[in-house]
Design a protein around this motif. Structure first.
Motif, PDB file in Angstrom:
ATOM      1  N   PHE A  40      -2.023  17.237  -7.955  1.00 53.03           N
ATOM      2  CA  PHE A  40      -1.421  16.405  -8.992  1.00 53.03           C
ATOM      3  C   PHE A  40       0.012  16.806  -9.307  1.00 53.03           C
ATOM      4  O   PHE A  40       0.611  16.294 -10.239  1.00 53.03           O
ATOM      5  CB  PHE A  40      -2.247  16.481 -10.284  1.00 53.03           C
ATOM      6  CG  PHE A  40      -3.464  15.615 -10.276  1.00 53.03           C
ATOM      7  CD1 PHE A  40      -3.391  14.271 -10.619  1.00 53.03           C
ATOM      8  CD2 PHE A  40      -4.692  16.125  -9.918  1.00 53.03           C
ATOM      9  CE1 PHE A  40      -4.524  13.469 -10.610  1.00 53.03           C
ATOM     10  CE2 PHE A  40      -5.825  15.338  -9.904  1.00 53.03           C
ATOM     11  CZ  PHE A  40      -5.738  13.997 -10.251  1.00 53.03           C
ATOM     12  N   GLY A  41       0.553  17.772  -8.558  1.00 49.86           N
ATOM     13  CA  GLY A  41       1.894  18.248  -8.856  1.00 49.86           C
ATOM     14  C   GLY A  41       1.888  19.521  -9.663  1.00 49.86           C
ATOM     15  O   GLY A  41       2.923  19.916 -10.212  1.00 49.86           O
ATOM     16  N   ASN A  42       0.738  20.198  -9.741  1.00 45.21           N
ATOM     17  CA  ASN A  42       0.660  21.476 -10.450  1.00 45.21           C
ATOM     18  C   ASN A  42       1.110  22.626  -9.549  1.00 45.21           C
ATOM     19  O   ASN A  42       1.240  22.474  -8.334  1.00 45.21           O
ATOM     20  CB  ASN A  42      -0.766  21.725 -10.950  1.00 45.21           C
ATOM     21  CG  ASN A  42      -1.186  20.738 -12.018  1.00 45.21           C
ATOM     22  OD1 ASN A  42      -0.353  20.182 -12.725  1.00 45.21           O
ATOM     23  ND2 ASN A  42      -2.486  20.513 -12.141  1.00 45.21           N
ATOM     24  N   GLU A  43       1.304  23.787 -10.149  1.00 42.37           N
ATOM     25  CA  GLU A  43       1.943  24.890  -9.422  1.00 42.37           C
ATOM     26  C   GLU A  43       1.047  25.565  -8.403  1.00 42.37           C
ATOM     27  O   GLU A  43       1.538  26.255  -7.512  1.00 42.37           O
ATOM     28  CB  GLU A  43       2.462  25.927 -10.423  1.00 42.37           C
ATOM     29  CG  GLU A  43       3.526  25.356 -11.347  1.00 42.37           C
ATOM     30  CD  GLU A  43       4.626  26.345 -11.667  1.00 42.37           C
ATOM     31  OE1 GLU A  43       4.413  27.539 -11.421  1.00 42.37           O
ATOM     32  OE2 GLU A  43       5.677  25.910 -12.145  1.00 42.37           O
ATOM     33  N   ALA A  44      -0.272  25.396  -8.506  1.00 43.89           N
ATOM     34  CA  ALA A  44      -1.177  26.055  -7.557  1.00 43.89           C
ATOM     35  C   ALA A  44      -1.938  25.048  -6.708  1.00 43.89           C
ATOM     36  O   ALA A  44      -2.982  25.372  -6.148  1.00 43.89           O
ATOM     37  CB  ALA A  44      -2.161  26.952  -8.312  1.00 43.89           C
ATOM     38  N   ASP A  45      -1.424  23.830  -6.571  1.00 46.05           N
ATOM     39  CA  ASP A  45      -2.171  22.757  -5.914  1.00 46.05           C
ATOM     40  C   ASP A  45      -2.278  22.895  -4.401  1.00 46.05           C
ATOM     41  O   ASP A  45      -3.329  22.624  -3.818  1.00 46.05           O
ATOM     42  CB  ASP A  45      -1.505  21.407  -6.210  1.00 46.05           C
ATOM     43  CG  ASP A  45      -1.926  20.821  -7.544  1.00 46.05           C
ATOM     44  OD1 ASP A  45      -2.742  21.457  -8.234  1.00 46.05           O
ATOM     45  OD2 ASP A  45      -1.432  19.737  -7.890  1.00 46.05           O
ATOM     46  N   ALA A  83       0.848  -1.192   0.000  1.00 42.08           N
ATOM     47  CA  ALA A  83       0.000   0.000   0.000  1.00 42.08           C
ATOM     48  C   ALA A  83       0.881   1.239   0.000  1.00 42.08           C
ATOM     49  O   ALA A  83       1.756   1.386   0.861  1.00 42.08           O
ATOM     50  CB  ALA A  83      -0.918  -0.001   1.219  1.00 42.08           C
ATOM     51  N   VAL A  84       0.624   2.138  -0.954  1.00 39.12           N
ATOM     52  CA  VAL A  84       1.499   3.290  -1.169  1.00 39.12           C
ATOM     53  C   VAL A  84       0.654   4.562  -1.190  1.00 39.12           C
ATOM     54  O   VAL A  84      -0.420   4.607  -1.810  1.00 39.12           O
ATOM     55  CB  VAL A  84       2.261   3.146  -2.503  1.00 39.12           C
ATOM     56  CG1 VAL A  84       3.218   4.324  -2.703  1.00 39.12           C
ATOM     57  CG2 VAL A  84       3.010   1.821  -2.548  1.00 39.12           C
ATOM     58  N   GLY A  85       1.126   5.594  -0.527  1.00 39.01           N
ATOM     59  CA  GLY A  85       0.411   6.868  -0.514  1.00 39.01           C
ATOM     60  C   GLY A  85       1.369   8.027  -0.373  1.00 39.01           C
ATOM     61  O   GLY A  85       2.585   7.856  -0.231  1.00 39.01           O
ATOM     62  N   GLY A  86       0.803   9.229  -0.408  1.00 36.21           N
ATOM     63  CA  GLY A  86       1.583  10.448  -0.230  1.00 36.21           C
ATOM     64  C   GLY A  86       0.900  11.350   0.780  1.00 36.21           C
ATOM     65  O   GLY A  86      -0.339  11.400   0.847  1.00 36.21           O
ATOM     66  N   TRP A  87       1.669  12.072   1.558  1.00 34.83           N
ATOM     67  CA  TRP A  87       1.088  12.951   2.579  1.00 34.83           C
ATOM     68  C   TRP A  87       0.267  14.072   1.960  1.00 34.83           C
ATOM     69  O   TRP A  87      -0.521  14.720   2.661  1.00 34.83           O
ATOM     70  CB  TRP A  87       2.174  13.531   3.465  1.00 34.83           C
ATOM     71  CG  TRP A  87       2.884  12.564   4.360  1.00 34.83           C
ATOM     72  CD1 TRP A  87       4.230  12.392   4.488  1.00 34.83           C
ATOM     73  CD2 TRP A  87       2.302  11.631   5.301  1.00 34.83           C
ATOM     74  NE1 TRP A  87       4.532  11.430   5.412  1.00 34.83           N
ATOM     75  CE2 TRP A  87       3.363  10.937   5.935  1.00 34.83           C
ATOM     76  CE3 TRP A  87       0.984  11.317   5.648  1.00 34.83           C
ATOM     77  CZ2 TRP A  87       3.136   9.966   6.908  1.00 34.83           C
ATOM     78  CZ3 TRP A  87       0.769  10.337   6.613  1.00 34.83           C
ATOM     79  CH2 TRP A  87       1.827   9.679   7.237  1.00 34.83           C
ATOM     80  N   LEU A 127       7.029  14.484 -10.147  1.00 33.36           N
ATOM     81  CA  LEU A 127       6.154  15.640  -9.995  1.00 33.36           C
ATOM     82  C   LEU A 127       6.174  16.093  -8.540  1.00 33.36           C
ATOM     83  O   LEU A 127       6.240  15.266  -7.625  1.00 33.36           O
ATOM     84  CB  LEU A 127       4.740  15.285 -10.433  1.00 33.36           C
ATOM     85  CG  LEU A 127       4.622  14.947 -11.933  1.00 33.36           C
ATOM     86  CD1 LEU A 127       3.275  14.320 -12.245  1.00 33.36           C
ATOM     87  CD2 LEU A 127       4.820  16.205 -12.767  1.00 33.36           C
ATOM     88  N   PRO A 128       6.098  17.395  -8.296  1.00 34.61           N
ATOM     89  CA  PRO A 128       6.234  17.881  -6.919  1.00 34.61           C
ATOM     90  C   PRO A 128       5.011  17.516  -6.070  1.00 34.61           C
ATOM     91  O   PRO A 128       3.913  17.367  -6.592  1.00 34.61           O
ATOM     92  CB  PRO A 128       6.351  19.403  -7.108  1.00 34.61           C
ATOM     93  CG  PRO A 128       5.760  19.701  -8.441  1.00 34.61           C
ATOM     94  CD  PRO A 128       5.975  18.481  -9.286  1.00 34.61           C
ATOM     95  N   PRO A 129       5.259  17.374  -4.748  1.00 30.60           N
ATOM     96  CA  PRO A 129       6.553  17.490  -4.089  1.00 30.60           C
ATOM     97  C   PRO A 129       7.337  16.178  -4.102  1.00 30.60           C
ATOM     98  O   PRO A 129       6.768  15.104  -4.034  1.00 30.60           O
ATOM     99  CB  PRO A 129       6.176  17.878  -2.657  1.00 30.60           C
ATOM    100  CG  PRO A 129       4.805  17.314  -2.453  1.00 30.60           C
ATOM    101  CD  PRO A 129       4.129  17.301  -3.789  1.00 30.60           C
ATOM    102  N   GLY A 130       8.655  16.304  -4.195  1.00 32.74           N
ATOM    103  CA  GLY A 130       9.550  15.168  -4.136  1.00 32.74           C
ATOM    104  C   GLY A 130      10.143  15.049  -2.746  1.00 32.74           C
ATOM    105  O   GLY A 130       9.723  15.740  -1.826  1.00 32.74           O
ATOM    106  N   SER A 134       2.227  13.820  -4.012  1.00 33.25           N
ATOM    107  CA  SER A 134       0.848  14.167  -4.332  1.00 33.25           C
ATOM    108  C   SER A 134       0.160  12.934  -4.910  1.00 33.25           C
ATOM    109  O   SER A 134       0.629  11.812  -4.736  1.00 33.25           O
ATOM    110  CB  SER A 134       0.826  15.344  -5.320  1.00 33.25           C
ATOM    111  OG  SER A 134       1.455  14.977  -6.543  1.00 33.25           O
ATOM    112  N   HIS A 135      -0.952  13.139  -5.621  1.00 29.68           N
ATOM    113  CA  HIS A 135      -1.736  12.037  -6.178  1.00 29.68           C
ATOM    114  C   HIS A 135      -1.085  11.558  -7.475  1.00 29.68           C
ATOM    115  O   HIS A 135      -1.620  11.739  -8.571  1.00 29.68           O
ATOM    116  CB  HIS A 135      -3.171  12.516  -6.425  1.00 29.68           C
ATOM    117  CG  HIS A 135      -4.157  11.419  -6.702  1.00 29.68           C
ATOM    118  ND1 HIS A 135      -4.620  10.572  -5.733  1.00 29.68           N
ATOM    119  CD2 HIS A 135      -4.778  11.050  -7.846  1.00 29.68           C
ATOM    120  CE1 HIS A 135      -5.492   9.729  -6.260  1.00 29.68           C
ATOM    121  NE2 HIS A 135      -5.599   9.987  -7.544  1.00 29.68           N
ATOM    122  N   GLN A 136       0.108  10.949  -7.327  1.00 27.53           N
ATOM    123  CA  GLN A 136       0.893  10.516  -8.478  1.00 27.53           C
ATOM    124  C   GLN A 136       1.721   9.292  -8.104  1.00 27.53           C
ATOM    125  O   GLN A 136       2.009   9.056  -6.926  1.00 27.53           O
ATOM    126  CB  GLN A 136       1.860  11.633  -8.930  1.00 27.53           C
ATOM    127  CG  GLN A 136       1.183  12.868  -9.498  1.00 27.53           C
ATOM    128  CD  GLN A 136       0.614  12.655 -10.892  1.00 27.53           C
ATOM    129  OE1 GLN A 136       0.767  11.594 -11.484  1.00 27.53           O
ATOM    130  NE2 GLN A 136      -0.048  13.675 -11.414  1.00 27.53           N
TER     131      GLN A 136
END
Length: 698
Positions: free
Chosen positions: A407-412, A238-242, A278-281, A270-272
């Motif tokens: 999603f790693g966009n600049e205004a997310d 199971a994998v996720g991102g904060w 894609l940020p954040p790394g 992010s959701h990736q």
């Protein structure tokens, strides 16, 4: 990012149609090794169109798996893309039964060893778990990324028992546009239009179903694997991102599944997929990490370091500061004895950082816990202080919440929270020495409500000495759901009760000299649809109210390291420049005279692109969220989509236009949906839906 062009196995790919027992054929693309012995199959099963929409992402990973000795298979769900049949609701019983058939079919192929794995992100991660809970015998392992075990309280529909205005509507509207896209004549031939119209005639907006089930009923229990974790027989990574809204699922899965069949991994992502950069790394060598999982469970091979594939568990020396991708020989447990010797949960604790809407890389360190709940985590209470205080937030509180699905966009991500904090009631705690928070904070609040309905929102912020406020995590409770998400219990106006709810999980380090801020509000638009009467707010009594933080021992694990991100060669999609001025990703407009606030969001899923096979694919979307700062009944959401698919050489030119809106009064949600589909200049389909849905809990 390292692009891999040489692999242990020579491969090829082919498009096939997988037959189901009812005669329906699902469109699939298979990458597999040439010749040789049968190999395990890996399945990714989605509605998102393998010949165009996900084709660039598919090309990054499916050929890579094939090059390492697997048959990697991408299948379009029934009624989507070039698959036959009619579409249904997300994760329908039909979709899952079809998935079981596909697993069994793959296992029976002469090129398959009989063992199957499933993987996916978001939808594909969801149905991987749900199909695993149906326990088809060949399915031995799953990698589920950014997915949920709880379709009611940890999905795009509801949060804390409240309607998720931001994504209940946006995603329903997105799927209305997606399901309306036509099959591609380059793959299905001249029957494409008949198949298209047949599909369109069966469409009913998801929104109608989702809004009609406002409590945790059978609609949401179906497919929620948290109802019975023991049903899952396959091994689960199971994998996720904060920064993904589904990350709490990772914590629940490692808690409830047998420890000899589960591992969890949560990074700052992010959701990736964590290898996409894609940020954040920092990004990680995620494909290599999953290969260790597949090799262990599907090939019964040793997952120590391997000179040929470079995917083992050596004593990697990667950075634990988060300043970039780790180097070395891969992920290590310290003992070098394989993937199942890794800690049960590997998670990233981010350092404190100033507020920003995008971070290329978040500094921090990896920690490993061999049990969850972890003996290294202690729940420490922070008592709220002061006299009773009225919480009556303006209805536009929440405009700086950021995107529900980053999603790693600049205004997310959320900007500085000081404006939001000023619209809330705040309690602060000094940080005399560094503390690490890992897990789900929770609050116990004594509230006196002036109305039968409302919501309470708690945000945890990291406040720097200069006053900058960075959002760490948050949680929501619909006050009528305080006794359970499956029931509606109106509050007796004027009465006082104690409510308890959790915030979303997080890994974050608060440094000395900073302050922990708990901000409490009675509104959070557009994430949470406001309740009628909620403008009255509530009174919070600090005496007896508590913030509880899961504080972790400050022990990082330097043996946790990952290889450099690696993918197979890209598809070669062209993104032509246009003369149009790009609109802002997130734009807030205030009408001062009316007291009205409008948030405009461009989700930026893909724009215009040209595929190597000549397909020109153009899409555009705009989401709009409007509210009057003093009137919860003024809430309005709107989503507009346009999609065009064009093959000049055929010629073929099909387009989809959708419009969707929700408004409300005190008793009902009022929904409007429209779909217009054209074949060239000819209207092939046009339908509108107008519906009132009672506000039973929302």
């Amino acid at each position: 990012m390292r692009i891999r062009t040489s692999f242990p196995c020579e491969t090829f790919h082919e498009d096939i149609r997988i037959p189901l027992r009812d005669g329906t054929k699902l469109y699939a693309r298979v990458w597999r090794p040439l010749g040789g012995e049968p190999v395990p199959a890996l399945l990714e099963y989605l509605p998102y169109r393998l010949t165009d929409w996900t084709a660039p992402r598919d090309r990054q990973r499916h050929p890579w798996y094939a090059g390492h000795g697997y048959a990697s298979v991408r299948v379009d769900v029934r009624g989507h893309g070039n698959s036959e049949g009619l579409p249904g609701d997300e994760y329908s019983a039909t979709e899952l039964a079809d998935g079981v058939e596909v697993v069994d079919w793959l296992a029976a192929q002469p090129w398959c060893s009989g063992k199957v794995g499933m993987f996916g992100i978001s939808w594909g991660g969801f149905n991987s778990l749900q199909i695993a809970a149906l326990a088809p015998e060949p399915l031995k392992a799953v990698v589920t990324v950014c997915s949920s075990d709880d379709r009611y309280d940890n999905d795009v529909h509801y949060m804390g028992g409240s309607v998720l205005a931001v994504d209940m509507h946006a995603w329903a509207a997105t799927m209305l546009a997606f399901v309306s896209r036509p099959p591609d004549p380059a793959y299905v031939g001249a029957s494409w239009r008949d198949l298209w119209v047949e599909r369109l005639e069966s469409v009913d907006p998801f929104l109608h179903t989702w809004l009609s089930h406002q409590t945790r009923d059978e609609q949401w229990r179906r497919g929620s694997v948290c109802e019975d974790y023991s049903a899952i027989r396959a091994a689960v990574l199971a994998v996720g991102g904060w920064h993904d809204p589904y990350r709490d699922t990772v914590l629940r899965l490692v808690e409830h599944l047998p420890p000899d069949r589960v591992r969890g991994l949560i990074g700052p992502w992010s959701h990736q997929y964590p290898d996409r950069g894609l940020p954040p790394g920092p990004a990680i060598g995620f494909l290599q990490e999953t290969l260790r999982w597949w090799d262990h469970w599907l090939k019964d091979t040793d997952t120590d370091a391997d000179a040929e594939t470079g995917t083992g568990t050596g004593t990697g020396t990667g950075s634990s500061t988060g300043s970039g991708s780790s180097t070395g020989s891969g992920s290590s447990s310290g003992s070098g004895s394989g993937v199942m010797s890794e800690p049960l949960l590997r998670s990233y604790v981010s350092d404190s950082h100033p507020p920003a809407t995008v971070y290329p890389v978040l500094p921090g360190r990896w920690v490993g816990d061999h049990a969850w709940p972890s003996p290294l985590v202690a729940h420490v209470p922070y008592a709220l202080q002061g006299a009773p205080v009225v919480v009556r937030s303006p209805q536009h509180t929440g405009l700086d919440a950021g995107r529900f699905f980053p999603f790693g966009n600049e205004a997310d991500l959320p900007p500085d929270q000081r404006e939001e904090d000023a619209r809330s009631v705040c309690f602060e705690f000094e940080v005399p020495e560094e503390i690490w928070v890992l897990g789900r904070p929770r609050v116990r609040l004594r509230l006196t409500s002036a109305a039968e309905r409302g919501q309470v929102v708690a945000r945890l912020c990291d406040v720097a000495p200069d006053g900058a406020s960075t959002l760490v995590t948050r949680g929501v409770l619909n006050l009528t759901a305080r006794h359970g998400r499956d029931q509606v219990v109106p509050w007796e106006p004027g009465s006082t009760e104690e409510v308890l709810f959790e915030l979303n999980g997080i890994g974050h380090a608060f440094p000395p000299g900073h302050r922990i801020r708990l901000a409490v509000s009675s509104a959070y638009w557009p994430w949470i649809w406001p309740q009628p009467g909620s403008e009255a707010g509530f009174t919070l009594t600090p005496s007896g109210s508590v913030l509880e933080l899961p504080l972790r021992a400050q022990e990082s694990d330097p043996s946790i390291a990952f290889e450099e991100p690696e993918q197979s060669a890209p598809l070669g999609v062209n993104f032509p420049a246009t003369l149009d001025e790009p609109r802002p990703e997130r734009l807030v407009v205030r009408d001062v005279a009316k007291g009205e606030w409008r948030l405009e969001v461009d989700p930026r899923y893909g724009g215009t692109r040209v595929y190597p096979d000549g397909l020109e694919f153009t899409e555009d979307a705009l989401e709009t969220y409007t509210i009057n700062e003093s009137d919860p009944l003024s809430a309005r959401t709107r989503s507009d989509w346009s999609v065009r698919l064009h093959r000049p050489e055929m010629p073929w030119d099909a387009s989809v236009e959708t419009h969707s809106e929700i408004t409300c009064d005190e008793t009902d949600f009022i929904t409007s949906n429209e779909v217009i589909c054209k074949d060239g200049d000819e209207v092939a389909f046009h339908r509108t839906w107008e519906k009132r849905i009672p506000r039973t809990a929302g």
